[in-house]
Write a protein that holds these residues in place. Structure first.
Motif, short mmCIF file in Angstrom:
data_model
loop_
_atom_site.label_atom_id
_atom_site.label_comp_id
_atom_site.label_asym_id
_atom_site.label_seq_id
_atom_site.Cartn_x
_atom_site.Cartn_y
_atom_site.Cartn_z
N UNK A 471 0.83 -1.21 0.00
CA UNK A 471 0.00 0.00 0.00
C UNK A 471 0.87 1.26 0.00
N UNK A 472 1.94 1.23 0.78
CA UNK A 472 2.84 2.40 0.82
C UNK A 472 3.49 2.64 -0.54
N UNK A 473 3.95 1.56 -1.16
CA UNK A 473 4.60 1.71 -2.47
C UNK A 473 3.62 2.23 -3.52
N UNK A 474 2.40 1.71 -3.48
CA UNK A 474 1.39 2.18 -4.44
C UNK A 474 1.10 3.66 -4.23
N UNK A 475 0.99 4.09 -2.99
CA UNK A 475 0.76 5.50 -2.69
C UNK A 475 1.94 6.36 -3.17
N UNK A 476 3.17 5.88 -2.94
CA UNK A 476 4.36 6.63 -3.38
C UNK A 476 4.42 6.73 -4.89
N UNK A 477 4.02 5.67 -5.59
CA UNK A 477 3.98 5.73 -7.05
C UNK A 477 3.01 6.81 -7.52
N UNK A 478 1.86 6.91 -6.85
CA UNK A 478 0.89 7.94 -7.22
C UNK A 478 1.41 9.35 -6.90
N UNK A 479 2.15 9.47 -5.79
CA UNK A 479 2.79 10.76 -5.47
C UNK A 479 3.76 11.14 -6.58
N UNK A 480 4.56 10.17 -7.02
CA UNK A 480 5.53 10.44 -8.08
C UNK A 480 4.82 10.85 -9.38
N UNK A 481 3.75 10.15 -9.72
CA UNK A 481 2.99 10.51 -10.93
C UNK A 481 2.42 11.92 -10.82
N UNK A 482 1.92 12.26 -9.65
CA UNK A 482 1.30 13.57 -9.46
C UNK A 482 2.30 14.71 -9.59
N UNK A 483 3.51 14.52 -9.06
CA UNK A 483 4.47 15.63 -8.99
C UNK A 483 5.66 15.48 -9.94
N UNK A 484 5.52 14.62 -10.95
CA UNK A 484 6.64 14.37 -11.85
C UNK A 484 6.96 15.55 -12.76
N UNK A 485 6.01 16.45 -12.92
CA UNK A 485 6.26 17.61 -13.77
C UNK A 485 6.07 17.28 -15.24
N UNK A 486 6.30 18.28 -16.09
CA UNK A 486 6.12 18.10 -17.54
C UNK A 486 7.28 17.33 -18.13
N UNK A 487 7.02 16.66 -19.24
CA UNK A 487 8.07 15.93 -19.94
C UNK A 487 9.18 16.89 -20.36
N UNK A 488 10.40 16.48 -20.09
CA UNK A 488 11.55 17.29 -20.50
C UNK A 488 11.97 18.35 -19.51
N UNK A 489 11.18 18.55 -18.45
CA UNK A 489 11.55 19.58 -17.47
C UNK A 489 12.75 19.11 -16.66
N UNK A 490 13.61 20.05 -16.29
CA UNK A 490 14.83 19.74 -15.56
C UNK A 490 14.58 19.46 -14.09
N UNK A 491 13.56 20.10 -13.53
CA UNK A 491 13.25 19.89 -12.12
C UNK A 491 11.74 19.78 -11.95
N UNK A 492 11.34 19.26 -10.81
CA UNK A 492 9.93 19.21 -10.46
C UNK A 492 9.83 19.24 -8.94
N UNK A 493 8.62 19.29 -8.38
CA UNK A 493 8.51 19.39 -6.92
C UNK A 493 9.16 18.25 -6.16
N UNK A 494 9.42 17.12 -6.85
CA UNK A 494 10.07 16.00 -6.17
C UNK A 494 11.58 16.13 -6.10
N UNK A 495 12.14 17.04 -6.88
CA UNK A 495 13.60 17.10 -7.02
C UNK A 495 14.31 17.23 -5.69
N UNK A 496 13.84 18.10 -4.83
CA UNK A 496 14.56 18.31 -3.57
C UNK A 496 14.38 17.15 -2.59
N UNK A 497 13.43 16.25 -2.91
CA UNK A 497 13.22 15.08 -2.06
C UNK A 497 13.83 13.82 -2.67
N UNK A 498 14.44 13.98 -3.85
CA UNK A 498 14.88 12.81 -4.60
C UNK A 498 15.96 12.02 -3.84
#
Length: 514
Positions: A471-498
């Motif tokens: 369940x945790x992994x599935x939720x994290x996958x959805x978090x990643x999908x939500x905040x992945x940003x646009x294709x080709x972008x150099x950074x996104x909201x997840x960058x500082x947590x990467x």
């Protein structure tokens, strides 16, 4: 070949002995298929033969006609149709029909499987035309064992997915209905017979369309099935609700009268039953209602665009929301903490129904669910806390996100805190609910406010509780999908947590990988 000894060996605990026996049977079938069938048919029909030998003979006969490989299946069917002489065919069929009257239900059931194997070959070819008449007559005037086995055979024939066999059954719909309804009536004193009849009727639902189109016949069918939901035996009740599910799925447009007069009340009673199977199948009735109404609304939207006639739509789920949803919520409290992850029980059936209800009636589901959540989210009983969290997650798809947004923002801090709950079941449901929020309503989440605590609590749950890892992994996958940003972008909201996220994943991986 000593048939009885070989059949005995097919049931041996030793794998090598079983394999050797199965090879002997296969060889015998290959050398002389006709003699093989007669020999096993005689063992199956022999009342003096030990019960386990008769069952083994039945299994071997079924295997002789059953192959997943379609080429092999067609080969054996042609072998029966073209290479076996009429006298042998008649003898094998008579042995199977004779065995239906055996007091040993297992032998009768084995005979039913043999009959359907032969019927699948012969009925589409216009052969064995008397079969359905024989089975119907067995139900009308046979002893209890013969009635039960004959109804089982009818059910197996109707259950078959063979398209040629299914096509050939249409002409027998009246005979099928006569038999199953007679066995299913409340006047039938033998519960084995009544159960077999209800199960057969459920399998025959698709073949009695002409009868269901006739109001008088339809009324009688529905009366028989509804009465069976109140039978003295649990398995008959459960089978009746299963039959109602099939009927609702096939004949929704004809169910308005019956919903108003009986089905609504019967299903509510069934969902409240303490018997697991009855409650599950009564809950599934409302799953079927919701699935049908979702599909009809989709079809009607398309029909409107194309200017064609719309399907009848009665809004059963919406009308019943205030009565059905509270029962579903209480059913979600019937969890078993020790249940296997794949075990389908009442609480999981109710959760599935709640998801479908939210998709079907959208915003109408919110108020009863929110009231339930507020009353139970801090309850001392983990069952009720767990149900509250699960119910909140279940309604994330269906209502408009704009309606859910204030509720999610209000509940998010509570959910994050419940990732520390004392109950692992509650933590698991919470992680899944968070995943549902991210999956269905991602636009509600503010990366500056919600991202850090969301990631932290999910990784903490992943590290500390292997049971909730999925369940945790599935939720994290959805978090990643939500905040992945646009294709080709150099950074996104997840960058500082990467970097911290990768370290957390590696830490968990090292713990479980040798």
């Amino acid at each position: 070949m000593d048939a009885r000894q070989v059949l005995q060996s097919t049931l041996a605990p030793d794998a090598a002995e079983r394999s050797n026996a199965e090879q002997q049977l296969a060889h015998a079938a290959e050398v002389d298929f006709a003699a093989y069938l007669i020999t096993l048919g005689q063992e199956l029909a022999n009342e003096s033969s030990p019960a386990h030998i008769r069952v083994a003979a039945g299994i071997a006969l079924k295997n002789a006609f059953t192959f997943r490989d379609q080429a092999k299946l067609r080969e054996v069917q042609l072998r029966w149709a073209q290479s076996i002489n009429a006298e042998t065919k008649t003898q094998v069929k008579e042995l199977a029909l004779k065995t239906l009257q055996s007091p040993d239900a297992r032998a009768g059931n084995a005979a039913a499987t043999l009959i359907v194997s032969i019927a699948a070959i012969e009925l589409p070819r216009g052969e064995w035309p008397e079969l359905m008449g024989i089975l119907v007559q067995n139900v009308a005037s046979g002893n209890d064992a013969l009635k039960q086995s004959s109804l089982t055979a009818i059910g197996y024939i109707c259950e078959s997915q063979d398209p040629d066999l299914r096509a050939s059954l249409t002409q027998h719909s009246n005979a099928i209905l006569t038999a199953v309804v007679q066995g299913a009536r409340r006047e039938e004193p033998n519960m084995d017979v009544r159960y077999a009849a209800i199960a057969a009727l459920s399998d025959a639902v698709d073949f009695v369309r002409t009868n269901m189109d006739n109001e008088g016949e339809r009324n009688y069918i529905m009366q028989v099935v509804c009465e069976a939901t109140q039978a003295d035996e649990v398995r008959v009740q459960a089978a009746a609700f299963g039959c109602l599910n099939r009927i609702m799925g096939s004949y929704y447009e004809k169910m308005r009268f019956y919903m108003e007069k009986a089905l609504f009340g019967l299903s509510i009673m069934g969902m409240k039953s303490e018997e697991e199977e009855v409650a599950k199948l009564a809950i599934e009735f409302w799953c079927t209602v919701c699935e049908e109404e979702i599909a009809i609304e989709d079809d009607n939207a398309e029909a409107q665009q194309e200017g064609v006639e719309a399907r009848p739509f009665f809004g059963f789920a919406r009308v019943a929301t205030r009565e059905v949803v509270p029962v579903l919520l209480q059913s979600m409290c019937r969890q078993d903490e020790d249940a296997d992850d794949n075990e389908y029980n009442v609480s999981r059936a109710a959760y599935q129904a709640m998801q479908l209800y939210a998709q079907c009636v959208q915003g109408d589901v919110i108020q009863p669910v929110v009231t339930f959540v507020e009353e139970n989210i801090r309850n001392e009983d983990w069952h009720r806390r767990d149900a509250a969290v699960a119910a909140f997650g279940a309604i994330m798809e269906g209502p408009e996100p704009s309606v859910l947004e204030p509720l999610i923002k209000q509940a998010l801090s509570v959910l994050l805190g419940m990732m520390e709950d004392s109950s692992i079941s509650v933590r698991d449901s919470t992680a899944y609910a968070l995943g549902r929020v991210c999956d269905c309503c991602p636009e509600v989440l503010d990366p500056e406010v919600h991202l850090q605590p969301l990631i932290s609590c999910l990784f903490n749950g992943l590290a500390n509780s292997p049971k909730i890892a999925s369940s945790c992994c599935w939720a994290l996958m959805n978090v990643a999908d939500r905040f992945a940003g646009d294709d080709g972008s150099q950074t996104n909201p997840l960058s500082k947590h990467f970097e911290d996220s990768v370290k957390s994943l590696l830490t968990v991986t090292e713990r479980y990988v040798p």
